[in-house]
Write an enzyme that holds these catalytic residues in place. Structure first.
Site, PDB file in Angstrom:
ATOM      1  N   CYS A 115       0.818  -1.226   0.000  1.00 16.85           N
ATOM      2  CA  CYS A 115       0.000   0.000   0.000  1.00 16.85           C
ATOM      3  C   CYS A 115       0.848   1.272   0.000  1.00 16.85           C
ATOM      4  O   CYS A 115       0.356   2.345  -0.347  1.00 16.85           O
ATOM      5  CB  CYS A 115      -0.955   0.005   1.193  1.00 16.85           C
ATOM      6  SG  CYS A 115      -2.123  -1.359   1.137  1.00 16.85           S
ATOM      7  N   HIS A 252      -3.258   7.449   2.047  1.00 20.78           N
ATOM      8  CA  HIS A 252      -3.628   6.151   1.491  1.00 20.78           C
ATOM      9  C   HIS A 252      -5.041   5.819   1.969  1.00 20.78           C
ATOM     10  O   HIS A 252      -5.386   6.038   3.130  1.00 20.78           O
ATOM     11  CB  HIS A 252      -2.637   5.088   1.966  1.00 20.78           C
ATOM     12  CG  HIS A 252      -3.104   3.700   1.699  1.00 20.78           C
ATOM     13  ND1 HIS A 252      -3.523   3.295   0.446  1.00 20.78           N
ATOM     14  CD2 HIS A 252      -3.245   2.616   2.522  1.00 20.78           C
ATOM     15  CE1 HIS A 252      -3.893   2.023   0.514  1.00 20.78           C
ATOM     16  NE2 HIS A 252      -3.737   1.592   1.761  1.00 20.78           N
ATOM     17  N   ASN A 282      -9.932  -0.079  -0.690  1.00 20.11           N
ATOM     18  CA  ASN A 282      -8.479   0.067  -0.592  1.00 20.11           C
ATOM     19  C   ASN A 282      -7.863  -0.499  -1.871  1.00 20.11           C
ATOM     20  O   ASN A 282      -7.868  -1.714  -2.072  1.00 20.11           O
ATOM     21  CB  ASN A 282      -7.994  -0.691   0.653  1.00 20.11           C
ATOM     22  CG  ASN A 282      -6.494  -0.615   0.840  1.00 20.11           C
ATOM     23  OD1 ASN A 282      -5.765  -0.189  -0.058  1.00 20.11           O
ATOM     24  ND2 ASN A 282      -6.032  -1.035   1.998  1.00 20.11           N
TER      25      ASN A 282
HETATM   26  N1  ACO Z   1     -18.792  -8.449   8.248  1.00 15.82           N
HETATM   27  C1  ACO Z   1     -19.318  -8.728   9.441  1.00 15.82           C
HETATM   28  N2  ACO Z   1     -18.575  -9.075  10.493  1.00 15.82           N
HETATM   29  C2  ACO Z   1     -17.239  -9.133  10.334  1.00 15.82           C
HETATM   30  C3  ACO Z   1     -16.618  -8.849   9.107  1.00 15.82           C
HETATM   31  C4  ACO Z   1     -17.459  -8.497   8.031  1.00 15.82           C
HETATM   32  N3  ACO Z   1     -16.956  -8.199   6.813  1.00 15.82           N
HETATM   33  N4  ACO Z   1     -15.293  -8.992   9.248  1.00 15.82           N
HETATM   34  C5  ACO Z   1     -15.064  -9.339  10.515  1.00 15.82           C
HETATM   35  N5  ACO Z   1     -16.243  -9.422  11.171  1.00 15.82           N
HETATM   36  C6  ACO Z   1     -16.482  -9.786  12.560  1.00 15.82           C
HETATM   37  C7  ACO Z   1     -15.371 -10.568  13.170  1.00 15.82           C
HETATM   38  O1  ACO Z   1     -15.478 -11.949  12.861  1.00 15.82           O
HETATM   39  C8  ACO Z   1     -15.562 -10.294  14.623  1.00 15.82           C
HETATM   40  O2  ACO Z   1     -16.589 -11.135  15.113  1.00 15.82           O
HETATM   41  P1  ACO Z   1     -16.480 -11.797  16.562  1.00 15.82           P
HETATM   42  O3  ACO Z   1     -16.436 -10.622  17.509  1.00 15.82           O
HETATM   43  O4  ACO Z   1     -17.716 -12.607  16.633  1.00 15.82           O
HETATM   44  O5  ACO Z   1     -15.210 -12.588  16.562  1.00 15.82           O
HETATM   45  C9  ACO Z   1     -16.078  -8.883  14.661  1.00 15.82           C
HETATM   46  O6  ACO Z   1     -16.564  -8.607  13.336  1.00 15.82           O
HETATM   47  C10 ACO Z   1     -15.037  -7.849  15.017  1.00 15.82           C
HETATM   48  O7  ACO Z   1     -13.868  -8.129  14.263  1.00 15.82           O
HETATM   49  P2  ACO Z   1     -12.609  -7.194  14.321  1.00 15.82           P
HETATM   50  O8  ACO Z   1     -11.583  -7.681  13.385  1.00 15.82           O
HETATM   51  O9  ACO Z   1     -12.199  -6.983  15.739  1.00 15.82           O
HETATM   52  O10 ACO Z   1     -13.288  -5.857  13.792  1.00 15.82           O
HETATM   53  P3  ACO Z   1     -12.691  -4.420  13.756  1.00 15.82           P
HETATM   54  O11 ACO Z   1     -13.582  -3.487  14.453  1.00 15.82           O
HETATM   55  O12 ACO Z   1     -11.235  -4.411  14.131  1.00 15.82           O
HETATM   56  O13 ACO Z   1     -12.798  -4.067  12.208  1.00 15.82           O
HETATM   57  C11 ACO Z   1     -11.357  -3.970  10.297  1.00 15.82           C
HETATM   58  C12 ACO Z   1     -12.129  -4.871  11.262  1.00 15.82           C
HETATM   59  C13 ACO Z   1     -12.338  -3.121   9.525  1.00 15.82           C
HETATM   60  C14 ACO Z   1     -10.556  -4.856   9.363  1.00 15.82           C
HETATM   61  C15 ACO Z   1     -10.407  -3.072  11.118  1.00 15.82           C
HETATM   62  O14 ACO Z   1      -9.644  -3.819  12.015  1.00 15.82           O
HETATM   63  C16 ACO Z   1      -9.505  -2.290  10.262  1.00 15.82           C
HETATM   64  O15 ACO Z   1      -9.916  -1.392   9.586  1.00 15.82           O
HETATM   65  N6  ACO Z   1      -8.194  -2.589  10.316  1.00 15.82           N
HETATM   66  C17 ACO Z   1      -7.250  -1.910   9.487  1.00 15.82           C
HETATM   67  C18 ACO Z   1      -6.866  -2.860   8.445  1.00 15.82           C
HETATM   68  C19 ACO Z   1      -6.783  -2.247   7.083  1.00 15.82           C
HETATM   69  O16 ACO Z   1      -7.406  -1.285   6.724  1.00 15.82           O
HETATM   70  N7  ACO Z   1      -5.952  -2.891   6.309  1.00 15.82           N
HETATM   71  C20 ACO Z   1      -5.773  -2.523   4.983  1.00 15.82           C
HETATM   72  C21 ACO Z   1      -4.429  -2.819   4.562  1.00 15.82           C
HETATM   73  S1  ACO Z   1      -3.276  -1.991   5.524  1.00 15.82           S
HETATM   74  C22 ACO Z   1      -3.403  -0.497   5.078  1.00 15.82           C
HETATM   75  O17 ACO Z   1      -3.645  -0.214   3.964  1.00 15.82           O
HETATM   76  C23 ACO Z   1      -3.201   0.500   6.130  1.00 15.82           C
END
Ligand code: ACO
Length: 325
Positions: A115, A252, A282
Site C-alpha cells: 500500500c 492512502h 483500498n
Molecule cells: N462483516 C461482518 N462481520 C465481520 C466482518 C465483516 N466483513 N469482518 C469481521 N467481522 C467480525 C469478526 O469476525 C468479529 O466477530 P467476533 O467478535 O464474533 O469474533 C467482529 O466482526 C469484530 O472483528 P474485528 O476484526 O475486531 O473488527 P474491527 O472493528 O477491528 O474491524 C477492520 C475490522 C475493519 C478490518 C479493522 O480492524 C480495520 O480497519 N483494520 C485496518 C486494516 C486495514 O485497513 N488494512 C488494509 C491494509 S493496511 C493499510 O492499507 C493500512
C-alpha cells in the site's frame, strides 16, 4: 540557489467498469452493508474483468496522465510502476506498459511496497530525476487485489478494490525556496518485524503459488495512525512546514477511521482531506494517485497547493511526502 525538482505535470486514473457493492458482497459472505460502512467507510469497490490485467489498468492511467500533461510516450524516459499484483512473476508489468505505450526507449521497472508502493515509487523516480538519470517520468500505482483475495474470508475480502493511478513528473528548475513546486521532501520507513500482520500466504520461492492476502486487521489498525503520524512529524521537522500549511491531505485510502483519526491527530480539518475510499475501497498502491487524479480533475487540488501524502502497508512499509502541485 536554483535546484532541479520533480514537478507534477499531469495526473490520470482508471477504474474497471465492474462495481461490486456491499449488498452484493453480503450475498457472497456473511456480512452487511451497515457493518462494512461503519467499520471502513466503504460503500463499493471496482473489480477488474476477466483478462484485464494490472498492466492494462496501469496503461489506461498512464495514457490519461500523459494526456493531462499534454505529452506523449516519446517524452517519457522512465516508468516506475508500484504494484504488489503484477501480471506475471516476471517480467515486470512496467515493461508491458512500456511496450503497450509503443516505447522502445527509456527504462521501466516495478517496485513493491504494497500500500506504500506509490510513495516509494514517487521517491525513487524523484531521486532519479534529481540525479539527472531521467527527465520525465511516469509514476504509476496499479493493482488487481481482487486476484489475491480469499473471497470466503469476510474479514479481508470486503476491504479491497482494483484500480490504477499515475502522475507525470518532469525535471524543472526551481528557485530552491519553500514555494518551489514539485516533490519537496520524502520520508520512507519499513520494519519487517511486522511482516505477519499483513501478508500473502504464497509466492514463487516459498509455495510456488500466488497465495491469498491475510491480515490481522485489529493489529494493523493499532499501529497505522501512530506510525504514519511519526513519519509525518519527521517530514514537518525536515522542512519547517506544519499542518497549518497543508492545503490538501491525501492519505492512502485504507479505511475511513484510520484516515479521520490521522487527520484529527495532526489537526488537519476534514474539509482538507481527500477521501475516495467510499467508492474505491483500498486499492493499495493505486489509492493515492487515484485520489490525486480525482481531486485535481474536479478542481480541488490546484497548481501551487501544498500536499501531504502518507501511507502504511504490508511489511510494514510507511512514508510521507510533501509535494507542491
Ligand atoms: N462483516 C461482518 N462481520 C465481520 C466482518 C465483516 N466483513 N469482518 C469481521 N467481522 C467480525 C469478526 O469476525 C468479529 O466477530 P467476533 O467478535 O464474533 O469474533 C467482529 O466482526 C469484530 O472483528 P474485528 O476484526 O475486531 O473488527 P474491527 O472493528 O477491528 O474491524 C477492520 C475490522 C475493519 C478490518 C479493522 O480492524 C480495520 O480497519 N483494520 C485496518 C486494516 C486495514 O485497513 N488494512 C488494509 C491494509 S493496511 C493499510 O492499507 C493500512
Amino acid at each position: 540557489m536554483s535546484t532541479i525538482r520533480s514537478v507534477v505535470l499531469g495526473a490520470g486514473g482508471y477504474l474497471p467498469e465492474k462495481v461490486l457493492s456491499n449488498d452484493e458482497l453480503s450475498r457472497m459472505v456473511q456480512t452487511s452493508d451497515e457493518w462494512i460502512r461503519q467499520r471502513t467507510g466503504i460503500r463499493e469497490r471496482r473489480v477488474a474483468a476477466d483478462g484485464e490485467f494490472t498492466s492494462d489498468l496501469g496503461l489506461h492511467a498512464a495514457r490519461a496522465a500523459l494526456d493531462n500533461a499534454g505529452l506523449t510516450p516519446a517524452d517519457i524516459d522512465l516508468i516506475v510502476l508500484a504494484t504488489a499484483t503484477p501480471d506475471h512473476t516476471f517480467p515486470a508489468a512496467a515493461v508491458s506498459i512500456q511496450k503497450k505505450l509503443g516505447m522502445k526507449h527509456g527504462v521501466a521497472f516495478d517496485l513493491q511496497a504494497v500500500c506504500s508502493g506509490f510513495l516509494f515509487a514517487l521517491t525513487t523516480a524523484d531521486a532519479m530525476v534529481r540525479a539527472g538519470q531521467a527527465k520525465r517520468a511516469l509514476v504509476i500505482g496499479a493493482e488487481t487485489f481482487s486476484r489475491i483475495l480469499d473471497w470466503t474470508d469476510r474479514s479481508t475480502c470486503v476491504l479491497f478494490g482494483d484500480g490504477a493511478g499515475a502522475v507525470v513528473l518532469s525535471a524543472e528548475s526551481q528557485p530552491g525556496w519553500r514555494s518551489d513546486r514539485g516533490v519537496l521532501s520524502a520520508h520512507l520507513r519499513s520494519d519487517g518485524n511486522y511482516e505477519k500482520m499483513l501478508y500473502v500466504d504464497g509466492g514463487p520461492s516459498s509455495t510456488g503459488t500466488v497465495g491469498h492476502l491475510r491480515m490481522e486487521g485489529r493489529e494493523v489498525f493499532k499501529y497505522a495512525v501512530g506510525m504514519v503520524s511519526d513519519v509525518i512529524d519527521e517530514a514537518f521537522a525536515a522542512t519547517g512546514f506544519t499542518a497549518a500549511d497543508i492545503d490538501w491531505f491525501v492519505p492512502h485510502q485504507a479505511n475511513i477511521r484510520i484516515i479521520d483519526a490521522t487527520a484529527r491527530k495532526l489537526g488537519i480539518p476534514i474539509e482538507k482531506v481527500i477521501r475516495t475510499v467510499d467508492r474505491h475501497g483500498n486499492t493499495s498502491a493505486a489509492s493515492i494517485p487515484l485520489a490525486l487524479w480525482e481531486a485535481s480533475r474536479d478542481g480541488r487540488i490546484k497548481k501551487g497547493d501544498l500536499l501531504l501524502l502518507e501511507s502504511l502497508g504490508g511489511g510494514f512499509t510507511w512514508g510521507a511526502v510533501l509535494l507542491r502541485w
